[in-house]
Design an enzyme around this catalytic site. Structure first.
Site, short mmCIF file in Angstrom:
data_model
loop_
_atom_site.label_atom_id
_atom_site.label_comp_id
_atom_site.label_asym_id
_atom_site.label_seq_id
_atom_site.Cartn_x
_atom_site.Cartn_y
_atom_site.Cartn_z
N HIS B 109 59.74 -13.01 34.18
CA HIS B 109 60.28 -14.37 34.41
C HIS B 109 61.64 -14.56 33.73
CE1 HIS B 109 56.68 -15.57 36.44
NE2 HIS B 109 55.92 -15.40 35.37
N HIS B 150 51.97 -14.33 39.50
CA HIS B 150 53.11 -15.24 39.49
C HIS B 150 54.30 -14.59 40.16
CE1 HIS B 150 50.70 -16.26 35.84
NE2 HIS B 150 50.81 -17.47 36.37
N ASP B 237 47.19 -10.52 36.59
CA ASP B 237 46.56 -11.83 36.64
C ASP B 237 46.11 -12.21 38.05
OD1 ASP B 237 49.26 -11.75 37.04
OD2 ASP B 237 49.76 -13.20 35.47
ZN LIG Z 1 51.81 -13.56 35.66
ZN LIG Z 2 54.49 -11.09 42.05
#
Ligand SMILES: [Zn+2]
Ligand SMILES: [Zn+2]
Ligand SMILES: [Zn+2]
Lengths: 558, 456
Positions: B109, B150, B237
């Site tokens: 991120h 994510h 995740d």
């Molecule tokens: Zn993640």
């Molecule tokens: Zn991804």
């Protein structure tokens, strides 16, 4: 006074020490009949010394190692509970192996119950095949030994006379395959080891020695001989540890040094870092199988005084292995010893034959005998120096799991090269020169093994793992599992608990006097957090008594 | 060519964002227990290596850290990025076949400009690795496949205008999870069109659909792109027990994915089911990378057939895959001017929120539409920490493939911005010469980082 005895495959060495002074040394041939070799060595060093003056006798030995090497032990059946994880195809051990369903997880929780039906069948099959020794090992059994104990109970009910070894009692560290091998070897060697121990007690009794008797472990610590039958394999690699400790005792304290033990066909390398011998991170590898035996880091290089030399095109090369003694001692082929003889660095054997050996190697290359000898010595020195550097590099390459460990890792290089063993005298100066170090050839180097045994400290270790979320703790070395009753259990209490167990172990081992300080070697605390709330803690605490040696030699003791 | 799989295991047992934060000391504890107890580190084709530290220079090659690299990275970050670089070196040199950087802290991120911590990340480990591989080893084409639940928004942003880095991310639909991006229309900038591909998956997606995407989109696209190096941003995740995601991937699914993707290097990203997923998924990935049988790896509460994919969900994903594959196949026929407009610069505005550090950032990004190279990038950034006056940043990045015109224009823009006085911090990242400049107005001081010597 202290006695150290190293029972090797070829020679049995013994020394008598008085407060750091060497009073007597002996070197006798190790015979099939151990007892007679031991007595001969003892008699030699005890001449004119009253047996009551002896406070302590320490043994180191490779006897059991040789038994394993020669596979002279009874077959051991294997019952293992690997559960999910690595493919079971990895668990093909060279013996009848039964895989039982059941699983414990990393926190010691039972996730698959034990299948007793399968156990029943396994025991029947082992019995049919004539086994009466069984090793039982489960994955994560050091976190919860329930399954191993259930199986033991079942076997003992049917076959009370069978010898059953449980994985969690042999080693507590995580590594299931190594625990399997360690447990098998423990099971296999116990009887023979007990025989060795009886021989030792008999020998000492016959000479009226009342001293405390210890045996050296592969990690350089000692334990009481009579307690050692619990963990025979911990003693089997004590040979290399003995020589390293011996050198440590012969050097000034605190030095960073390389120990080079040059033998006939191999040279053993060990490191002293700031005065302490380096421990191997991996367990000892016994005939291609890694075990859980903690040991000093010793690297064997296949080069020694009797290594065969040969010429390939325009290069001189070392052939691994030994064809016989050096040419100058009537052997079949040129060896490094012959080169040393030509250069005047070795003084036994026939000088002319040594020259002849160099001529055989060097004539085709248009080298004189001396030039050939120099080249041979260079080759041997290069080979050993390269291995020493590799050893330091791999030590630096050891993984670290914490930021501070990564940051504090420094490049360390030795200041001293210490030579022991038969071929050391001729080579050590050159090895040291190549490494920019001081060469040291300590006195009594030929019995360094026995000196190392004599001065080794008794050490004890306790590894505690407590999980407050589950309210349980284990003591790895004892295979003990207990409950945490204290609602306010914390780091201090965890350390105190570990110390208490260490104390208890010391008492059981009769070792309360010479233990020295207790150091904390591991101290890990993890918050167990679920849904952003701390619901427990995991403590991993290791405490151990001081490692190292009791006396430095020649320093007048401490 | 060695057949070994390298592992750098760096659980950072003494580093946490905060004691109860998901990114804390305990995160890889059970993974450690599992890999130790399984004895996998003793397998002859797995080699464990000690990590090494990335330098501040390596970080400056990717990030504009405000005010300086030292203020945004801890040693743990340098070790995590350094682990990936070390494995990268050994893989390129041929002494390892592939590798797994099983490290903390994660990084996907973290964007080009770093004002603080976003989504548990400060430094983008994969991006640091990519720029290092190009600089150190001259690797040209690199693919990053992000398997975290994510969206890998940081990695996407850093390589959005880079035609030589293919970034594919599949993840839980951004309308239902942080960071709320990663839709199919995010396809890369005008000079790197379709070099970014996003596959937002509906919550509840299982292995079956996940592997459908791998086989029908990711593998064919990779085959076309023919990267010299494939990196897996290995977030875990997507696992059915993860507390932050709502997906239903299993350890077997992750292993199967790893085997099919066959990446050169997997770098750990997220994954916060530290007991119920990480030990199993990490073990399965390591076994898959090293060519071992992983079929015995199983979560305690899992049985085959536990999750059934809904036909509607599978259909929906199939349509998306077809659509994306079409875009990929027609990427060179796309009308770039129609899609992005014309002019000397392509520009866009962005708002970036730093969830961990509560920073709001406004960005104005301009890319030079150069006919000869991917063009330099100018970023004007304003970040509010909720107190005092906002930090104003002007940053220029010159890509390593830049033409000399772009290089010269960028250098001028840097000097101009220094004089202008509108900005607190001015940066020039010149990847062609591996030189990184930063200027702080208040101190009227300039720093230069050049060459690979450590600044620590
Ligand atoms: Zn993640
Ligand atoms: Zn991804
Ligand atoms: Zn250009």
């Amino acid at each position: 006074m202290f006695i150290g005895i190293d029972v090797g495959g070829t020679f049995t060495d013994a020394v008598l020490l008085d407060r750091g002074m060497v009073k007597a040394t002996a070197k006798v041939v190790t015979r099939q009949d151990l007892l007679s070799s031991l007595l001969e060595a003892l008699d030699s060093i005890l001449q004119g010394v009253s047996p009551d003056l002896i406070e302590r006798v320490v043994f180191s030995t490779t006897v059991i190692t040789n038994l394993i090497a020669e596979k002279k032990y009874d077959p051991v059946g294997l019952i293992i509970i690997p559960g999910p994880g690595l493919s079971h195809a990895h668990y093909r051990f060279a013996t009848q192996t039964h895989i039982i369903n059941g699983a414990i997880d990393y926190r010691g929780r039972e996730i698959i119950p034990l299948d007793l039906k399968q156990v029943e069948q396994a025991v029947e099959e082992l019995e049919a095949a004539g086994y009466n020794k069984v090793a039982v090992v489960g994955k994560f059994s050091s976190r919860n030994n329930k399954h191993e104990k259930e199986i033991e109970k079942y076997i003992k009910l049917l076959h009370p006379q069978w010898q059953v070894e449980l994985g969690h009692t042999v080693a507590g560290q995580l590594n299931f395959p190594r625990r399997v091998v360690s447990t098998m070897l423990t099971c296999a060697t116990r009887e023979k080891y007990e025989f060795f121990v009886r021989s030792v007690f008999q020998a000492l009794e016959q000479r009226g020695l009342q001293a405390e008797i210890y045996i050296l472990r592969a990690d350089g610590g000692t334990m009481r001989l009579k307690n050692s039958t619990k963990a025979p394999i911990e003693t089997i690699f004590s040979g290399p540890a003995a020589s390293t400790l011996g050198v440590q005792a012969l050097l000034p304290p605190g030095e960073t040094a390389v120990v080079v033990d040059i033998g006939g066909t191999t040279s053993d390398l060990a490191l002293l870092l700031s005065g302490q011998p380096l421990l191997a991170t991996r367990g000892v590898c016994i005939y291609n199988q890694l075990t859980h035996v903690r040991a000093l880091a010793v690297k064997s290089v296949p080069v020694g005084g009797d290594t065969t030399l040969s010429r390939q095109q325009n290069r001189i090369v070392l052939l691994p292995g030994r064809q016989g003694p050096p040419f100058c001692l009537d052997g079949p082929a040129p060896t490094p010893t012959d080169a040393l003889r030509v250069l005047g660095l070795f003084h036994k054997g026939d000088y002319d034959k040594a020259r002849q050996a160099m001529h055989m190697l060097g004539a085709e290359l248009n080298l004189s005998c001396t030039e050939t000898a120099v080249r041979v010595v260079d080759l041997v020195v290069d080979t050993i120096v390269q291995e020493i550097n590799e050893m330091f590099k791999s030590w630096e390459q050891e993984p670290s799991y914490r930021v501070w460990e990564v940051l504090q890792k420094k490049k360390v290089r030795p200041t001293t090269v210490v030579g022991v063993g038969g071929g050391a005298a001729g080579l050590i100066t050159q090895i040291a020169a190549r490494m920019n170090c001081q060469p040291v050839l300590p006195p009594y180097a030929s019995v360094a093994n026995a000196i190392g045994a004599a001065v080794a400290r008794p050490t004890l270790r306790v590894s505690l793992r407590a999980d407050t979320q589950q309210g349980v703790y284990t003591i790895q070395e004892e295979g003990f599992q207990g409950k945490i009753e204290d609602g306010n259990f914390n780091e201090e209490k965890a350390i105190a608990l570990a110390r208490t167990w260490l104390q208890r172990r010391a008492e059981n081992a009769g070792l309360t006097s010479s233990l020295g300080e207790v150091e904390i070697i591991r101290r890990e605390v993890f918050n167990v957090v679920r849904n952003w709330v701390t619901c427990g803690k995991i403590f991993d605490i290791g405490v151990q008594t001081q490692r190292g040696i009791l006396h430095y030699i020649g320093g007048g003791g401490r | 060519m060695s057949g070994k799989t390298g592992l750098v295991f760096f659980p950072a047992f003494d580093w946490a964002i905060s004691p109860t934060h998901p990114e804390r000391e305990e995160r890889l504890l059970y993974t450690r227990d599992t890999i130790f107890e399984e004895g996998v580190l003793d397998l002859p084709n797995i080699e464990e290596l000690a990590p090494r530290l990335a330098t501040f220079h390596d970080i400056a090659r990717v990030h504009f850290c405000v005010p300086r690299v030292q203020s945004q990275v801890t040693e743990a970050h340098l070790i995590a990025a350094g682990a990936a670089m070390l494995l990268g070196d050994l893989i390129i040199e041929g002494s390892l076949r592939n590798g797994f950087a099983l490290v903390r802290p994660p990084g996907h991120h973290a964007m080009r400009v770093v004002h603080g911590n976003r989504g548990f990340c400060n430094i983008n480990n994969e991006a640091v690795l990519v720029e290092y591989l190009r600089r150190r080893h001259g690797v040209k084409r690199i693919a990053i496949v992000d398997s975290d639940v994510h969206h890998g928004d940081g990695t996407q942003e850093i390589f959005y205008h880079d035609p030589d880095v293919l970034f594919i991310s599949f993840h839980q639909d951004g309308r239902t999870i942080y960071p709320g991006t990663g839709f199919t229309h995010e396809l890369g900038g005008p000079l790197a069109y379709a070099r970014t591909l996003n596959v937002p998956l509906p919550p509840g997606t299982t292995d079956e659909t996940f592997l459908y995407v791998v086989d029908n989109l990711i593998l064919p696209v990779l085959q076309d792109f023919a990267p010299e190096f494939i990196i897996n941003s290995a977030g875990q995740d997507n696992h059915y027990t993860d507390p932050l995601g709502s997906m239903r991937f299993t350890a077997q699914g992750y292993a199967e994915f790893t085997r099919r993707l066959n990446p050169h290097l997997a770098v750990l990203e997220g994954g916060y089911a530290i007991e119920s997923a990480l030990p199993y998924v990490n073990l399965a990935i390591l076994l898959a990378l090293s060519g071992h049988d992983y079929s015995y790896v199983r979560e305690p509460d899992y049985w085959p057939g536990k999750f059934k994919e809904s036909p509607e969900r599978l259909d929906q994903v199939k349509r998306m895959v077809d659509n994306l594959l079409g875009i990929w196949q027609n990427r060179d026929k796309a009308d770039i001017e129609k899609l992005f407009g014309t002019g000397k610069f392509y520009q866009r505005k962005k708002n970036i929120y730093y969830d961990t550090d509560y920073i709001e950032e406004e960005q104005f990004e301009k890319v030079r539409m150069c006919p000869y190279c991917p063009g330099y990038i100018i970023i004007e950034s304003r970040a509010n920490r909720g107190y005092g006056s906002p930090n104003r940043v002007f940053a220029i990045s010159v890509p390593f493939q830049a033409c000399s015109c772009c290089q010269a224009e960028a250098a001028d823009a840097y000097e101009k911005a220094k004089k202008e006085g509108r900005f607190d911090y001015v940066y020039l990242q010149d990847k062609t010469t591996d030189t990184y400049m930063s200027y702080e107005r208040n101190k009227n001081q300039e720093w230069c980082s050049e060459g690979p010597r450590p600044e620590v």
